[in-house]
Scaffold this motif. Structure first.
Motif, PDB file in Angstrom:
ATOM      1  N   ASN A  78       0.839  -1.195   0.000  1.00 41.22           N
ATOM      2  CA  ASN A  78       0.000   0.000   0.000  1.00 41.22           C
ATOM      3  C   ASN A  78       0.875   1.246   0.000  1.00 41.22           C
ATOM      4  O   ASN A  78       2.034   1.214   0.418  1.00 41.22           O
ATOM      5  N   LEU A  79       0.314   2.357  -0.454  1.00 40.16           N
ATOM      6  CA  LEU A  79       1.080   3.589  -0.635  1.00 40.16           C
ATOM      7  C   LEU A  79       0.640   4.657   0.352  1.00 40.16           C
ATOM      8  O   LEU A  79      -0.548   4.962   0.463  1.00 40.16           O
ATOM      9  N   ILE A  94      -1.870  13.036   5.782  1.00 43.47           N
ATOM     10  CA  ILE A  94      -1.186  11.847   5.291  1.00 43.47           C
ATOM     11  C   ILE A  94      -2.269  10.881   4.831  1.00 43.47           C
ATOM     12  O   ILE A  94      -3.162  10.515   5.613  1.00 43.47           O
ATOM     13  N   THR A  95      -2.189  10.460   3.581  1.00 42.66           N
ATOM     14  CA  THR A  95      -3.234   9.641   2.970  1.00 42.66           C
ATOM     15  C   THR A  95      -2.707   8.234   2.695  1.00 42.66           C
ATOM     16  O   THR A  95      -1.575   8.066   2.234  1.00 42.66           O
ATOM     17  N   LEU A  96      -3.551   7.242   2.986  1.00 39.93           N
ATOM     18  CA  LEU A  96      -3.234   5.849   2.682  1.00 39.93           C
ATOM     19  C   LEU A  96      -4.012   5.420   1.443  1.00 39.93           C
ATOM     20  O   LEU A  96      -5.235   5.536   1.394  1.00 39.93           O
ATOM     21  N   LEU A  97      -3.281   4.920   0.443  1.00 38.69           N
ATOM     22  CA  LEU A  97      -3.894   4.376  -0.762  1.00 38.69           C
ATOM     23  C   LEU A  97      -3.732   2.861  -0.716  1.00 38.69           C
ATOM     24  O   LEU A  97      -2.612   2.346  -0.777  1.00 38.69           O
ATOM     25  N   VAL A 107      -5.587   1.157  -7.237  1.00 40.27           N
ATOM     26  CA  VAL A 107      -6.028   1.729  -5.967  1.00 40.27           C
ATOM     27  C   VAL A 107      -7.485   1.356  -5.739  1.00 40.27           C
ATOM     28  O   VAL A 107      -8.357   1.651  -6.562  1.00 40.27           O
ATOM     29  N   THR A 108      -7.747   0.689  -4.608  1.00 43.58           N
ATOM     30  CA  THR A 108      -9.118   0.291  -4.285  1.00 43.58           C
ATOM     31  C   THR A 108      -9.767   1.223  -3.264  1.00 43.58           C
ATOM     32  O   THR A 108     -10.991   1.276  -3.162  1.00 43.58           O
ATOM     33  N   ASP A 109      -8.933   1.948  -2.506  1.00 41.73           N
ATOM     34  CA  ASP A 109      -9.485   2.849  -1.490  1.00 41.73           C
ATOM     35  C   ASP A 109      -8.402   3.851  -1.109  1.00 41.73           C
ATOM     36  O   ASP A 109      -7.211   3.536  -1.141  1.00 41.73           O
TER      37      ASP A 109
END
Length: 328
Positions: free
Chosen positions: A17-18, A28-31, A38-40
Protein backbone atom coordinates in the motif's frame (compact mmCIF):
# COMPACT_ATOMS: atom_id res chain seq x y z
CA UNK A 1 -4.95 7.91 -8.34
CA UNK A 2 -6.63 11.32 -8.33
CA UNK A 3 -8.36 13.77 -5.97
CA UNK A 4 -5.11 14.10 -4.03
CA UNK A 5 -4.50 17.85 -3.76
CA UNK A 6 -0.99 18.68 -2.60
CA UNK A 7 0.44 15.21 -3.33
CA UNK A 8 4.15 15.16 -2.44
CA UNK A 9 6.15 12.29 -0.86
CA UNK A 10 5.22 8.63 -1.53
CA UNK A 11 6.29 5.56 0.45
CA UNK A 12 5.18 1.96 -0.01
CA UNK A 13 4.68 -0.24 3.05
CA UNK A 14 5.34 -3.98 3.32
CA UNK A 15 1.80 -4.77 2.20
CA UNK A 16 2.26 -2.88 -1.06
CA UNK A 17 0.00 0.00 0.00
CA UNK A 18 1.08 3.59 -0.64
CA UNK A 19 1.38 6.34 1.98
CA UNK A 20 1.32 9.89 0.67
CA UNK A 21 2.01 13.25 2.27
CA UNK A 22 -0.27 16.07 1.15
CA UNK A 23 1.58 19.07 2.50
CA UNK A 24 -0.81 21.85 1.55
CA UNK A 25 -3.73 19.86 2.99
CA UNK A 26 -2.04 18.96 6.29
CA UNK A 27 -2.78 15.28 5.69
CA UNK A 28 -1.19 11.85 5.29
CA UNK A 29 -3.23 9.64 2.97
CA UNK A 30 -3.23 5.85 2.68
CA UNK A 31 -3.89 4.38 -0.76
CA UNK A 32 -4.81 0.70 -0.55
CA UNK A 33 -3.73 -1.24 -3.62
CA UNK A 34 -4.84 -4.57 -5.01
CA UNK A 35 -3.69 -6.06 -8.32
CA UNK A 36 -1.88 -2.85 -9.19
CA UNK A 37 -4.91 -0.60 -8.75
CA UNK A 38 -6.03 1.73 -5.97
CA UNK A 39 -9.12 0.29 -4.28
CA UNK A 40 -9.49 2.85 -1.49
CA UNK A 41 -7.86 6.07 -0.30
CA UNK A 42 -8.33 7.73 3.08
CA UNK A 43 -6.68 10.47 5.11
CA UNK A 44 -5.24 8.59 8.09
CA UNK A 45 -3.75 11.70 9.71
CA UNK A 46 -5.23 15.19 9.43
CA UNK A 47 -4.58 18.61 10.87
CA UNK A 48 -0.80 18.30 10.65
CA UNK A 49 1.62 21.23 10.24
CA UNK A 50 2.77 21.03 6.62
CA UNK A 51 3.67 17.32 6.66
CA UNK A 52 6.17 16.32 4.02
CA UNK A 53 8.76 13.62 4.72
CA UNK A 54 7.79 9.97 5.22
CA UNK A 55 10.01 6.97 5.99
CA UNK A 56 9.43 3.42 7.17
CA UNK A 57 11.77 2.04 9.82
CA UNK A 58 14.08 -0.55 8.18
CA UNK A 59 14.07 -2.57 11.42
CA UNK A 60 10.34 -2.31 12.18
CA UNK A 61 8.57 -2.33 8.85
CA UNK A 62 5.19 -0.98 9.97
CA UNK A 63 6.59 1.93 11.96
CA UNK A 64 6.16 5.13 9.97
CA UNK A 65 8.24 8.26 10.58
CA UNK A 66 6.56 11.55 9.65
CA UNK A 67 8.21 14.96 9.34
CA UNK A 68 6.12 18.05 9.86
CA UNK A 69 7.54 21.55 9.62
CA UNK A 70 8.28 21.63 13.35
CA UNK A 71 8.96 18.02 14.34
CA UNK A 72 9.64 14.38 13.49
CA UNK A 73 7.44 11.71 15.04
CA UNK A 74 6.70 8.04 14.50
CA UNK A 75 3.62 5.90 14.67
CA UNK A 76 2.78 2.22 14.33
CA UNK A 77 0.58 1.95 11.25
CA UNK A 78 -2.56 -0.20 11.12
CA UNK A 79 -2.99 0.23 14.88
CA UNK A 80 -4.46 2.54 17.52
CA UNK A 81 -1.03 3.98 18.30
CA UNK A 82 -1.20 7.75 18.86
CA UNK A 83 2.44 8.25 17.93
CA UNK A 84 5.57 9.51 19.66
CA UNK A 85 7.43 12.77 19.04
CA UNK A 86 11.16 12.20 18.52
CA UNK A 87 12.77 15.45 17.51
CA UNK A 88 11.77 19.11 17.46
CA UNK A 89 12.76 21.00 14.31
CA UNK A 90 13.26 24.73 13.67
CA UNK A 91 10.25 26.27 11.97
CA UNK A 92 8.83 29.59 10.92
CA UNK A 93 9.83 31.65 7.90
CA UNK A 94 11.35 30.54 4.62
CA UNK A 95 11.28 26.92 3.54
CA UNK A 96 8.96 24.61 5.44
CA UNK A 97 9.32 21.17 3.85
CA UNK A 98 11.16 18.62 5.97
CA UNK A 99 12.23 15.52 4.07
CA UNK A 100 13.41 12.35 5.82
CA UNK A 101 14.97 9.05 4.86
CA UNK A 102 16.84 6.15 6.42
CA UNK A 103 20.39 5.81 5.16
CA UNK A 104 22.47 2.65 4.71
CA UNK A 105 23.61 3.14 8.33
CA UNK A 106 19.94 2.85 9.44
CA UNK A 107 20.03 6.39 10.82
CA UNK A 108 17.41 8.95 9.89
CA UNK A 109 18.43 11.90 7.72
CA UNK A 110 16.41 15.12 7.79
CA UNK A 111 16.61 17.99 5.33
CA UNK A 112 15.79 21.42 6.80
CA UNK A 113 15.65 24.36 4.38
CA UNK A 114 16.78 27.91 5.05
CA UNK A 115 14.66 30.51 6.84
CA UNK A 116 15.21 33.05 4.05
CA UNK A 117 16.12 33.52 0.41
CA UNK A 118 19.72 34.37 1.25
CA UNK A 119 21.09 35.17 4.73
CA UNK A 120 23.41 34.00 7.48
CA UNK A 121 21.43 31.59 9.66
CA UNK A 122 21.52 31.89 13.44
CA UNK A 123 20.36 28.28 13.83
CA UNK A 124 22.86 25.77 12.44
CA UNK A 125 20.09 23.23 11.99
CA UNK A 126 18.71 25.26 9.07
CA UNK A 127 20.03 25.07 5.51
CA UNK A 128 21.41 21.68 6.46
CA UNK A 129 20.87 17.93 6.47
CA UNK A 130 20.67 16.51 9.97
CA UNK A 131 21.28 12.94 11.11
CA UNK A 132 19.22 11.35 13.90
CA UNK A 133 20.01 8.08 15.64
CA UNK A 134 16.77 6.31 16.67
CA UNK A 135 18.72 4.16 19.11
CA UNK A 136 20.20 7.00 21.17
CA UNK A 137 17.82 9.84 20.34
CA UNK A 138 20.77 12.09 19.46
CA UNK A 139 20.93 14.33 16.41
CA UNK A 140 23.78 16.14 14.65
CA UNK A 141 24.48 18.18 11.54
CA UNK A 142 25.56 15.89 8.69
CA UNK A 143 26.12 18.51 5.95
CA UNK A 144 25.49 22.25 5.70
CA UNK A 145 25.38 25.11 3.24
CA UNK A 146 22.32 23.61 1.53
CA UNK A 147 19.72 26.31 0.98
CA UNK A 148 16.85 23.92 0.29
CA UNK A 149 17.72 20.30 -0.46
CA UNK A 150 14.14 19.10 -0.63
CA UNK A 151 14.73 15.50 -1.80
CA UNK A 152 17.60 13.06 -1.37
CA UNK A 153 18.33 9.39 -2.04
CA UNK A 154 21.21 6.90 -1.89
CA UNK A 155 22.62 5.03 -4.86
CA UNK A 156 23.60 1.36 -4.91
CA UNK A 157 27.11 2.23 -3.71
CA UNK A 158 25.76 4.10 -0.69
CA UNK A 159 26.42 7.65 -1.94
CA UNK A 160 23.87 10.29 -0.99
CA UNK A 161 22.43 12.47 -3.79
CA UNK A 162 20.31 15.58 -3.19
CA UNK A 163 18.50 18.17 -5.25
CA UNK A 164 19.22 21.76 -4.21
CA UNK A 165 17.36 24.96 -5.09
CA UNK A 166 19.37 28.09 -5.75
CA UNK A 167 18.46 31.53 -4.43
CA UNK A 168 16.09 33.98 -6.13
CA UNK A 169 16.43 37.52 -7.49
CA UNK A 170 19.62 37.21 -9.51
CA UNK A 171 17.74 37.17 -12.81
CA UNK A 172 16.36 34.49 -15.07
CA UNK A 173 19.53 32.45 -15.43
CA UNK A 174 21.36 32.69 -12.10
CA UNK A 175 22.12 30.98 -9.88
CA UNK A 176 21.77 27.40 -11.13
CA UNK A 177 19.83 24.84 -9.20
CA UNK A 178 21.94 21.83 -8.33
CA UNK A 179 22.30 18.08 -8.16
CA UNK A 180 24.77 17.41 -5.34
CA UNK A 181 26.58 14.39 -3.95
CA UNK A 182 26.41 14.85 -0.18
CA UNK A 183 29.30 13.84 2.07
CA UNK A 184 29.52 14.01 5.83
CA UNK A 185 30.90 17.23 7.29
CA UNK A 186 31.00 19.17 4.04
CA UNK A 187 29.81 22.73 3.41
CA UNK A 188 27.97 23.16 0.12
CA UNK A 189 28.44 26.90 -0.02
CA UNK A 190 25.16 28.67 0.62
CA UNK A 191 24.78 31.60 1.25
CA UNK A 192 28.11 32.82 -0.18
CA UNK A 193 28.61 30.29 -3.00
CA UNK A 194 26.47 28.59 -5.62
CA UNK A 195 26.85 26.10 -8.45
CA UNK A 196 30.40 24.99 -9.09
CA UNK A 197 31.79 27.19 -6.32
CA UNK A 198 30.86 30.57 -7.81
CA UNK A 199 31.03 33.42 -5.31
CA UNK A 200 27.73 35.24 -4.67
CA UNK A 201 29.18 38.74 -4.62
CA UNK A 202 25.72 40.25 -4.80
CA UNK A 203 25.13 39.06 -1.23
CA UNK A 204 28.58 38.56 0.25
CA UNK A 205 30.75 41.69 0.40
CA UNK A 206 33.35 40.38 2.82
CA UNK A 207 37.10 40.55 2.14
CA UNK A 208 38.92 37.23 2.37
CA UNK A 209 42.55 36.22 2.90
CA UNK A 210 41.85 33.23 0.69
CA UNK A 211 39.56 33.17 -2.32
CA UNK A 212 36.06 32.23 -1.18
CA UNK A 213 34.25 29.26 -2.67
CA UNK A 214 36.90 26.66 -3.30
CA UNK A 215 37.81 23.14 -2.27
CA UNK A 216 38.33 21.92 0.40
CA UNK A 217 36.43 24.67 2.23
CA UNK A 218 33.26 24.59 0.12
CA UNK A 219 31.93 21.81 -2.11
CA UNK A 220 30.58 22.71 -5.53
CA UNK A 221 27.64 21.13 -7.30
CA UNK A 222 27.97 17.81 -9.10
CA UNK A 223 25.70 18.96 -11.94
CA UNK A 224 24.31 22.46 -12.51
CA UNK A 225 20.60 22.58 -13.38
CA UNK A 226 18.97 25.54 -15.20
CA UNK A 227 17.99 28.27 -12.75
CA UNK A 228 14.46 28.18 -11.33
CA UNK A 229 13.79 24.62 -12.53
CA UNK A 230 13.02 23.73 -8.87
CA UNK A 231 14.39 20.15 -8.86
CA UNK A 232 12.58 17.85 -6.43
CA UNK A 233 12.13 14.08 -6.48
CA UNK A 234 14.77 11.78 -7.93
CA UNK A 235 15.26 8.04 -8.40
CA UNK A 236 17.83 5.80 -10.03
CA UNK A 237 16.47 3.33 -12.57
CA UNK A 238 17.22 -0.14 -11.16
CA UNK A 239 18.99 -2.93 -12.94
CA UNK A 240 15.95 -5.14 -13.22
CA UNK A 241 13.66 -6.47 -15.95
CA UNK A 242 11.26 -4.01 -17.53
CA UNK A 243 13.38 -0.95 -18.20
CA UNK A 244 15.33 -0.78 -21.48
CA UNK A 245 18.96 -1.75 -20.87
CA UNK A 246 20.34 1.69 -21.77
CA UNK A 247 18.14 3.31 -19.09
CA UNK A 248 19.46 1.25 -16.20
CA UNK A 249 21.42 3.17 -13.55
CA UNK A 250 20.35 6.49 -15.10
CA UNK A 251 18.70 9.06 -12.85
CA UNK A 252 15.18 10.44 -13.24
CA UNK A 253 14.54 13.86 -11.71
CA UNK A 254 11.36 15.95 -11.43
CA UNK A 255 11.53 19.68 -12.22
CA UNK A 256 8.65 21.22 -10.28
CA UNK A 257 8.86 24.41 -12.35
CA UNK A 258 9.59 28.12 -11.95
CA UNK A 259 7.45 30.73 -10.25
CA UNK A 260 9.59 33.88 -10.70
CA UNK A 261 11.05 33.74 -14.18
CA UNK A 262 10.21 35.92 -17.21
CA UNK A 263 9.54 32.79 -19.25
CA UNK A 264 8.60 29.66 -17.25
CA UNK A 265 10.98 26.72 -17.15
CA UNK A 266 10.86 23.23 -15.69
CA UNK A 267 7.49 21.45 -15.35
CA UNK A 268 8.95 18.16 -16.59
CA UNK A 269 10.85 15.00 -15.68
CA UNK A 270 14.35 14.63 -17.07
CA UNK A 271 16.78 11.74 -17.42
CA UNK A 272 20.42 12.17 -16.40
CA UNK A 273 22.45 9.61 -18.33
CA UNK A 274 25.45 7.78 -16.89
CA UNK A 275 27.75 5.22 -18.47
CA UNK A 276 28.55 1.83 -16.92
CA UNK A 277 31.28 3.41 -14.78
CA UNK A 278 29.01 6.14 -13.46
CA UNK A 279 30.39 8.94 -15.63
CA UNK A 280 27.85 11.63 -16.46
CA UNK A 281 26.95 11.71 -20.18
CA UNK A 282 24.24 14.37 -20.39
CA UNK A 283 20.57 15.09 -19.79
CA UNK A 284 17.42 14.72 -21.86
CA UNK A 285 13.70 15.20 -21.36
CA UNK A 286 11.82 12.13 -20.16
CA UNK A 287 8.26 13.45 -19.64
CA UNK A 288 7.02 16.86 -20.79
CA UNK A 289 3.66 18.44 -21.55
CA UNK A 290 2.60 20.00 -18.25
CA UNK A 291 3.54 23.50 -19.38
CA UNK A 292 1.16 24.93 -21.98
CA UNK A 293 0.66 28.46 -23.40
CA UNK A 294 -2.37 28.76 -21.12
CA UNK A 295 -0.40 27.79 -18.01
CA UNK A 296 0.74 24.70 -16.14
CA UNK A 297 -1.47 21.61 -16.09
CA UNK A 298 0.55 20.11 -13.26
CA UNK A 299 3.81 20.19 -11.32
CA UNK A 300 5.74 16.91 -10.86
CA UNK A 301 7.16 16.28 -7.38
CA UNK A 302 8.13 12.83 -6.06
CA UNK A 303 9.43 9.76 -7.89
CA UNK A 304 9.36 6.16 -6.65
CA UNK A 305 10.35 3.13 -8.73
CA UNK A 306 9.00 -0.16 -7.43
CA UNK A 307 8.76 -3.51 -9.18
CA UNK A 308 9.93 -1.98 -12.45
CA UNK A 309 7.13 0.61 -12.37
CA UNK A 310 7.57 4.36 -11.84
CA UNK A 311 5.18 6.39 -9.69
CA UNK A 312 5.13 10.19 -9.92
CA UNK A 313 3.24 12.60 -7.67
CA UNK A 314 1.83 15.94 -8.86
CA UNK A 315 0.84 18.48 -6.22
CA UNK A 316 -0.90 20.87 -8.62
CA UNK A 317 -3.05 18.38 -10.54
CA UNK A 318 -3.52 16.33 -7.36
CA UNK A 319 -2.75 12.99 -8.96
CA UNK A 320 -0.26 10.12 -8.94
CA UNK A 321 0.86 8.89 -12.34
CA UNK A 322 1.89 5.31 -13.01
CA UNK A 323 4.52 4.95 -15.75
CA UNK A 324 5.15 1.44 -17.04
CA UNK A 325 8.15 0.68 -19.31
CA UNK A 326 7.46 -1.07 -22.61
CA UNK A 327 7.15 -4.82 -22.21
CA UNK A 328 9.33 -6.69 -24.66
Amino acid sequence: AKNLAGARVMRFDQFGNLWLSRTSEGAITLLEIQDGKVTDQNDVFRGLQKPHGLAFDPERGLQLYIAEENRVWRVATYSDDEGEELLALPSGGGHFTRTIGFGPDKKLYISVGSSCNVCHESDERRAAILRYDPQTGKSETFARGLRNAVFFIWDAAGKMWATEMGRDWLGDNLPPDELDIIEEGRNYGWPICYGKNVHDGDFDHNTYIRAPCQEPFEAGSFIDIPAHSAPLGLAFIPDEPGWPADYRHDLLLAYHGSWNRSFPTGYKVVRFKFDERGNYEGVEDFITGWLTPEGALGRPVGIVIRGGVMYLSDDKAGVIYKIVPPRR
